[in-house]
Motif scaffolding. Structure first.
Motif, PDB file in Angstrom:
ATOM      1  N   GLU A 142     -29.942  16.165 -16.724  1.00  9.08           N
ATOM      2  CA  GLU A 142     -31.025  15.604 -17.309  1.00  9.08           C
ATOM      3  C   GLU A 142     -31.276  16.370 -18.678  1.00  9.08           C
ATOM      4  O   GLU A 142     -31.939  15.645 -19.632  1.00  9.08           O
ATOM      5  CB  GLU A 142     -32.119  15.464 -16.432  1.00  9.08           C
ATOM      6  N   ARG A 143     -31.261  17.592 -18.693  1.00 10.00           N
ATOM      7  CA  ARG A 143     -31.685  18.649 -19.659  1.00 10.00           C
ATOM      8  C   ARG A 143     -30.665  19.441 -19.964  1.00 10.00           C
ATOM      9  O   ARG A 143     -31.020  20.772 -19.920  1.00 10.00           O
ATOM     10  CB  ARG A 143     -32.894  19.274 -19.209  1.00 10.00           C
ATOM     11  N   PRO A 144     -29.716  19.063 -20.635  1.00 11.94           N
ATOM     12  CA  PRO A 144     -28.667  19.991 -20.865  1.00 11.94           C
ATOM     13  C   PRO A 144     -29.029  21.067 -21.888  1.00 11.94           C
ATOM     14  O   PRO A 144     -28.428  22.169 -22.057  1.00 11.94           O
ATOM     15  CB  PRO A 144     -27.368  19.091 -21.391  1.00 11.94           C
ATOM     16  N   ILE A 145     -29.839  20.800 -22.797  1.00 11.47           N
ATOM     17  CA  ILE A 145     -30.058  21.935 -23.820  1.00 11.47           C
ATOM     18  C   ILE A 145     -30.919  22.992 -23.270  1.00 11.47           C
ATOM     19  O   ILE A 145     -30.769  24.179 -23.678  1.00 11.47           O
ATOM     20  CB  ILE A 145     -31.259  21.063 -24.875  1.00 11.47           C
ATOM     21  N   ALA A 146     -31.661  22.756 -21.875  1.00  8.33           N
ATOM     22  CA  ALA A 146     -32.066  24.152 -21.441  1.00  8.33           C
ATOM     23  C   ALA A 146     -31.398  24.545 -20.189  1.00  8.33           C
ATOM     24  O   ALA A 146     -31.841  25.423 -19.392  1.00  8.33           O
ATOM     25  CB  ALA A 146     -33.501  23.411 -20.725  1.00  8.33           C
ATOM     26  N   PHE A 147     -30.044  24.041 -19.956  1.00  9.87           N
ATOM     27  CA  PHE A 147     -29.242  24.496 -18.815  1.00  9.87           C
ATOM     28  C   PHE A 147     -27.772  24.566 -19.404  1.00  9.87           C
ATOM     29  O   PHE A 147     -26.789  24.477 -18.624  1.00  9.87           O
ATOM     30  CB  PHE A 147     -29.411  23.653 -17.728  1.00  9.87           C
ATOM     31  N   GLY A 148     -27.501  25.307 -20.407  1.00  8.87           N
ATOM     32  CA  GLY A 148     -26.104  25.323 -20.833  1.00  8.87           C
ATOM     33  C   GLY A 148     -25.243  26.331 -20.063  1.00  8.87           C
ATOM     34  O   GLY A 148     -24.041  25.961 -19.686  1.00  8.87           O
ATOM     35  N   GLY A 149     -25.851  27.285 -19.695  1.00 10.12           N
ATOM     36  CA  GLY A 149     -25.146  28.409 -19.000  1.00 10.12           C
ATOM     37  C   GLY A 149     -24.671  27.765 -17.514  1.00 10.12           C
ATOM     38  O   GLY A 149     -23.596  27.917 -17.153  1.00 10.12           O
ATOM     39  N   ALA A 150     -25.594  27.067 -16.813  1.00  7.55           N
ATOM     40  CA  ALA A 150     -25.116  26.554 -15.695  1.00  7.55           C
ATOM     41  C   ALA A 150     -24.254  25.356 -15.731  1.00  7.55           C
ATOM     42  O   ALA A 150     -23.419  25.280 -15.061  1.00  7.55           O
ATOM     43  CB  ALA A 150     -26.629  25.846 -14.950  1.00  7.55           C
ATOM     44  N   LEU A 151     -24.417  24.516 -17.017  1.00  9.56           N
ATOM     45  CA  LEU A 151     -23.525  23.636 -17.212  1.00  9.56           C
ATOM     46  C   LEU A 151     -21.957  24.060 -17.467  1.00  9.56           C
ATOM     47  O   LEU A 151     -20.891  23.301 -16.905  1.00  9.56           O
ATOM     48  CB  LEU A 151     -23.877  22.574 -18.380  1.00  9.56           C
ATOM     49  N   ALA A 152     -21.936  25.128 -18.185  1.00  8.66           N
ATOM     50  CA  ALA A 152     -20.600  25.860 -18.349  1.00  8.66           C
ATOM     51  C   ALA A 152     -20.026  26.117 -17.058  1.00  8.66           C
ATOM     52  O   ALA A 152     -18.850  26.257 -16.858  1.00  8.66           O
ATOM     53  CB  ALA A 152     -21.055  27.011 -19.290  1.00  8.66           C
ATOM     54  N   CYS A 153     -20.727  26.758 -15.973  1.00 10.23           N
ATOM     55  CA  CYS A 153     -20.301  27.189 -14.837  1.00 10.23           C
ATOM     56  C   CYS A 153     -19.800  25.875 -14.129  1.00 10.23           C
ATOM     57  O   CYS A 153     -18.719  25.812 -13.291  1.00 10.23           O
ATOM     58  CB  CYS A 153     -21.312  27.798 -13.918  1.00 10.23           C
ATOM     59  N   MET A 154     -20.789  24.723 -14.083  1.00  9.71           N
ATOM     60  CA  MET A 154     -20.197  23.625 -13.473  1.00  9.71           C
ATOM     61  C   MET A 154     -18.886  23.043 -14.018  1.00  9.71           C
ATOM     62  O   MET A 154     -17.979  22.509 -13.244  1.00  9.71           O
ATOM     63  CB  MET A 154     -21.322  22.498 -13.550  1.00  9.71           C
ATOM     64  N   ALA A 155     -18.581  23.129 -15.309  1.00  8.97           N
ATOM     65  CA  ALA A 155     -17.608  22.567 -15.896  1.00  8.97           C
ATOM     66  C   ALA A 155     -16.576  23.344 -15.344  1.00  8.97           C
ATOM     67  O   ALA A 155     -15.272  22.841 -15.079  1.00  8.97           O
ATOM     68  CB  ALA A 155     -17.889  22.770 -17.555  1.00  8.97           C
ATOM     69  N   ALA A 156     -16.578  24.705 -15.182  1.00  7.54           N
ATOM     70  CA  ALA A 156     -15.421  25.267 -14.744  1.00  7.54           C
ATOM     71  C   ALA A 156     -14.927  24.867 -13.341  1.00  7.54           C
ATOM     72  O   ALA A 156     -13.975  24.940 -13.017  1.00  7.54           O
ATOM     73  CB  ALA A 156     -15.924  26.914 -14.639  1.00  7.54           C
ATOM     74  N   LEU A 157     -16.213  24.733 -12.625  1.00  8.30           N
ATOM     75  CA  LEU A 157     -15.886  24.213 -11.184  1.00  8.30           C
ATOM     76  C   LEU A 157     -15.183  22.836 -11.100  1.00  8.30           C
ATOM     77  O   LEU A 157     -14.354  22.614 -10.040  1.00  8.30           O
ATOM     78  CB  LEU A 157     -17.239  24.314 -10.328  1.00  8.30           C
ATOM     79  N   ALA A 158     -15.383  22.078 -12.083  1.00  4.59           N
ATOM     80  CA  ALA A 158     -14.875  20.759 -12.080  1.00  4.59           C
ATOM     81  C   ALA A 158     -13.655  20.590 -12.747  1.00  4.59           C
ATOM     82  O   ALA A 158     -12.635  19.751 -12.612  1.00  4.59           O
ATOM     83  CB  ALA A 158     -15.823  19.851 -12.899  1.00  4.59           C
ATOM     84  N   SER A 159     -13.275  21.599 -13.223  1.00  2.80           N
ATOM     85  CA  SER A 159     -11.772  21.884 -13.873  1.00  2.80           C
ATOM     86  C   SER A 159     -10.571  22.412 -13.413  1.00  2.80           C
ATOM     87  O   SER A 159     -10.944  22.929 -12.322  1.00  2.80           O
ATOM     88  CB  SER A 159     -12.081  22.560 -15.227  1.00  2.80           C
ATOM     89  N   PRO A 160      -9.626  22.050 -13.475  1.00  2.00           N
ATOM     90  CA  PRO A 160      -8.253  22.624 -12.781  1.00  2.00           C
ATOM     91  C   PRO A 160      -8.165  23.930 -13.251  1.00  2.00           C
ATOM     92  O   PRO A 160      -8.579  24.360 -14.209  1.00  2.00           O
ATOM     93  CB  PRO A 160      -7.057  21.773 -13.708  1.00  2.00           C
ATOM     94  N   LEU A 161      -7.954  24.698 -12.147  1.00  2.00           N
ATOM     95  CA  LEU A 161      -7.996  26.171 -11.907  1.00  2.00           C
ATOM     96  C   LEU A 161      -6.604  26.625 -12.729  1.00  2.00           C
ATOM     97  O   LEU A 161      -5.476  26.347 -12.125  1.00  2.00           O
ATOM     98  CB  LEU A 161      -8.152  26.788 -10.768  1.00  2.00           C
ATOM     99  N   VAL A 162      -6.546  27.247 -13.826  1.00  2.00           N
ATOM    100  CA  VAL A 162      -5.171  27.536 -14.393  1.00  2.00           C
ATOM    101  C   VAL A 162      -5.492  29.205 -14.629  1.00  2.00           C
ATOM    102  O   VAL A 162      -6.345  29.850 -15.157  1.00  2.00           O
ATOM    103  CB  VAL A 162      -4.920  26.856 -15.778  1.00  2.00           C
ATOM    104  N   GLN A 163      -4.407  30.038 -14.007  1.00  2.00           N
ATOM    105  CA  GLN A 163      -4.653  31.368 -14.010  1.00  2.00           C
ATOM    106  C   GLN A 163      -3.215  31.799 -14.589  1.00  2.00           C
ATOM    107  O   GLN A 163      -1.931  31.456 -14.293  1.00  2.00           O
ATOM    108  CB  GLN A 163      -4.348  31.836 -12.506  1.00  2.00           C
ATOM    109  N   LEU A 164      -3.121  32.828 -15.340  1.00  2.00           N
ATOM    110  CA  LEU A 164      -2.232  33.476 -16.019  1.00  2.00           C
ATOM    111  C   LEU A 164      -2.052  34.953 -15.807  1.00  2.00           C
ATOM    112  O   LEU A 164      -2.995  35.762 -16.324  1.00  2.00           O
ATOM    113  CB  LEU A 164      -2.034  33.199 -17.546  1.00  2.00           C
ATOM    114  N   VAL A 165      -1.078  35.349 -15.013  1.00  2.00           N
ATOM    115  CA  VAL A 165      -0.886  36.799 -14.988  1.00  2.00           C
ATOM    116  C   VAL A 165       0.526  37.150 -15.527  1.00  2.00           C
ATOM    117  O   VAL A 165       1.576  36.765 -15.257  1.00  2.00           O
ATOM    118  CB  VAL A 165      -0.917  37.199 -13.406  1.00  2.00           C
ATOM    119  N   THR A 166       0.364  38.331 -16.692  1.00  3.32           N
ATOM    120  CA  THR A 166       1.549  38.597 -17.001  1.00  3.32           C
ATOM    121  C   THR A 166       1.810  40.251 -16.688  1.00  3.32           C
ATOM    122  O   THR A 166       0.880  40.966 -16.694  1.00  3.32           O
ATOM    123  CB  THR A 166       1.702  38.827 -18.464  1.00  3.32           C
TER     124      THR A 166
END
Length: 644
Positions: A524-548
């Motif tokens: 509802e208030r994305p301007i005041a919760f950017g960090g939380a939304l960034a974490c939620m975006a990570a949780l909602a996204s496919p997990l892509v890992q790269l190890v060289t």
């Protein structure tokens, strides 16, 4: 008059030590004295690089007449909001009952029990446009205290009850899917200033956490972040000489900056630049800005022992006169003859964690090993001097002396997050293990604070500020985010990063639990919760890992070394949730420490091997940068990643 602030750790308090005001530092002694004398308490909250704090100090707190009024009728407490963020948050919440113009200096009047009955911000020495003079405010408070005490008591009790009721109200909801997060992007786009860039009108802030979310949120969000970042970078908000960004602008076109430069803003904006660098269309434009940010952090803000100063002042002395912004308005040649504005050399654990993480990630994204080295130096300083033998954290230090202030949840989460990113950038598992210990301590404190259903995912391991707690004024960790992510968000982000490195699914569970507590209000208030939304975006996204994984020791010839270097650079730039390049020995050390992403990962017949995985299911390894680029081509354009 006692000079109680002369030996304070805080540079802000030391700057007030010679005031004629009989200041007390934050602590129980001041409240006990107010009870003994039966007088109200003035709590003045600010920080060392706050321009209007300087102004009020010169105009009022240096005035002997004001000092006499305070001595006769009040007990005066001076608080550094950066050293005591819980105190600041508690009294900001109380002040919101009296004024909508919240900020610093924060001026709060309380009973001897610490409960506020009136508050404001900057008060001038003479009435200005309806704002009373500070002397008039003191006279009115003194009269009300002596003649209308019952009215003040009712006000203080009502404010206290309202804060107590708000503190137990928690919002819980399901974690958002990508469609819901796209809705948050639409809401932010509606607030975009299409003329000057950024969000809203004046005063205009860089809102680093919001930009961090947009970078992780998909193509439309990345485009919105790129526009805002580009507008700020080309505006007076950015110092073209030394590379750092100023705190905010007083006009919507980013002109007339408020010239203080904060460690937090610049660290977060460097992280945004690193995220935008993951796409070819924005890499070229953000690289020079990132170079400037790295230079500002390492050349200006990093102290000789390794830690980072909290901020650089807006004011300096030019030709014997204090000037706000005068240094920054000059070109490089004009500055060369001037003493730069002073640093607040106080080292804050959480804020240093943000800088460590940003420099580590930027070092990968922009092929800047010097940035990674700076992050490593800071991390070593923090681990050596800000982590006690029992694992508890120091909130702040100055010149190697630790503050007595209680470490907060943001200290745990931000330091842990920075250490995880540094582990990925260096291949040093020790940083990841230290981060895991910190997150585990915050999770244990959360579990111990209530039953399993009601307890928060994370709490500060050391508990709340003891003076606030003794007066019943301690608030739960504030989930809202302004200039920085909240403590709970920082812990959740660190937990997610540990999960992505293979520390265990329990860390993903912790991150989800913490984010469910704010999911509804954040959307509802994305301007005041950017960090939380960034974490939620990570949780909602496919997990892509790269190890060289590269072989131990040097490559056999120059051509082989060049191929290894090219693949390592490509690894750092690759769009992935987490990317790291390690030696065979480092991969074994990660696996032995319990990070399953590294189990069985090794070089192949003396040649490097890059393993690109989706949720721990890895494709066959490849051995060149070109092959790695081909593996990444199956990602949909604009897919969210955790490269911010």
């Amino acid at each position: 008059m006692a000079r109680r602030l002369a030996d304070a750790l805080s540079p802000y308090l030391r700057a007030h030590a010679d005031n004629p005001v009989d200041w007390y530092p934050w602590g129980e002694e001041a409240f006990a004295e107010a009870r003994r004398r039966d007088v109200p308490v003035l709590i003045s909250i600010g920080y060392a690089t706050c321009h209007w704090c300087h102004v009020m100090a010169r105009e009022s707190f240096s005035d002997p007449d004001i000092a006499r009024v305070l001595a006769d009728g009040f007990v005066a407490i001076k608080v550094d909001r950066e050293e005591h963020p819980e105190v600041d948050a508690s009294y900001l919440a109380a002040a919101s009952a009296f004024t909508r113009e919240l900020g610093w200096p924060l001026t709060v009047f309380t009973r001897p029990d610490g409960r506020a009955f009136y508050a404001g911000t900057y008060f001038p020495p003479r009435p200005v446009q309806g704002v009373p003079a500070f002397g008039q405010v003191l006279a009115a408070v003194d009269e009300a205290w002596r003649e209308r005490r019952d009215d003040l008591d009712r006000t203080a009790d009502a404010v206290g009850e309202a804060l107590a009721a708000a503190s137990v109200a928690r919002t819980h909801g399901d974690l958002p899917d990508t469609a819901a997060l796209e809705g948050a992007v639409v809401r932010l786009a509606a607030e975009e200033d299409r003329v000057h860039g950024g969000f809203g009108g004046a005063p205009k802030f860089p809102v680093g956490p919001v930009l961090g979310f947009l970078v992780r949120s998909g193509a439309p969000g990345r485009e919105l972040a790129a526009r805002a970042f580009g507008a700020m970078s080309a505006s007076p908000l950015r110092d073209p000489v030394e590379g750092g960004f100023f705190r905010y602008a007083t006009r919507s076109d980013w002109s007339e900056p408020h010239y203080e430069r904060m460690l937090t803003d610049n660290a977060l904006l460097l992280g945004v630049a690193a995220g935008l660098a993951g796409r070819d269309e924005t890499r070229a434009s953000v690289t020079p800005v990132a170079d400037g940010l790295i230079a500002f952090l390492t050349d200006r803000m990093q102290l000789p022992p390794g830690g980072f100063a909290s901020a650089q002042d807006s004011e300096s002395t030019i030709d014997g006169v204090r000037s706000e912004g005068g240094y920054y308005r000059r070109d490089a040649a004009g500055r060369a003859a001037l003493e730069p504005p002073a640093l607040d050399a106080k080292v804050l654990t959480g804020w240093n964690g943000l800088a460590i993480g940003a420099l580590a990630r930027a070092g990968q994204a922009f092929d800047r090993p010097d940035a990674v080295d700076a992050a490593r130096r800071a991390a070593r300083f923090l681990l050596d001097h800000h982590v006690r033998d029992d694992g508890s954290l120091v909130r702040a230090s100055l010149d190697g002396v630790a503050s007595a202030a209680r470490a907060t949840l943001e200290d745990t989460g931000m330091l842990a997050g920075g250490l995880v990113q540094l582990a990925a950038a260096t291949g040093d598992v020790g940083f990841a293990v230290a981060a895991r210990d910190l997150v585990d301590a915050a999770a244990a404190a959360g579990s111990a604070s209530g039953d399993s259903d009601a307890a928060p995912a994370f709490r500060a391991p050391g508990g709340p500020d003891p003076v606030l707690a003794a007066h019943g004024l301690a608030l739960p960790d504030d989930p809202a985010e302004g200039a920085t992510p909240s403590g709970a968000t920082a812990c959740a982000d660190a937990a997610w990063r540990l999960y992505a490195l293979g520390a265990g699914v329990q860390y993903r569970d912790l991150a989800e639990r913490a984010m469910r507590a704010v999911a509804g209000i954040a959307l509802e208030r994305p301007i005041a919760f950017g960090g939380a939304l960034a974490c939620m975006a990570a949780l909602a996204s496919p997990l892509v890992q790269l190890v060289t994984v590269v072989p131990d020791g040097d490559a056999p010839d120059a051509a082989a070394r060049a191929r290894v270097d090219e693949l390592v650079r490509a690894t750092g730039r690759h769009a992935a949730s987490v990317s790291t390049a390690v030696t065979d020995a480092q991969a074994r050390a990660f696996a032995d420490a319990g990070f399953e992403l590294f189990a069985g990962r090794s070089s192949r017949e003396g040649r490097p091997a890059a393993f690109r995985c989706r949720a721990f299911v890895c494709a066959l390894p490849v051995g060149s940068a070109a092959e790695l680029a081909a593996l990444g081509a199956d990602s949909r354009p604009g897919a969210p990643t955790m490269d911010a």
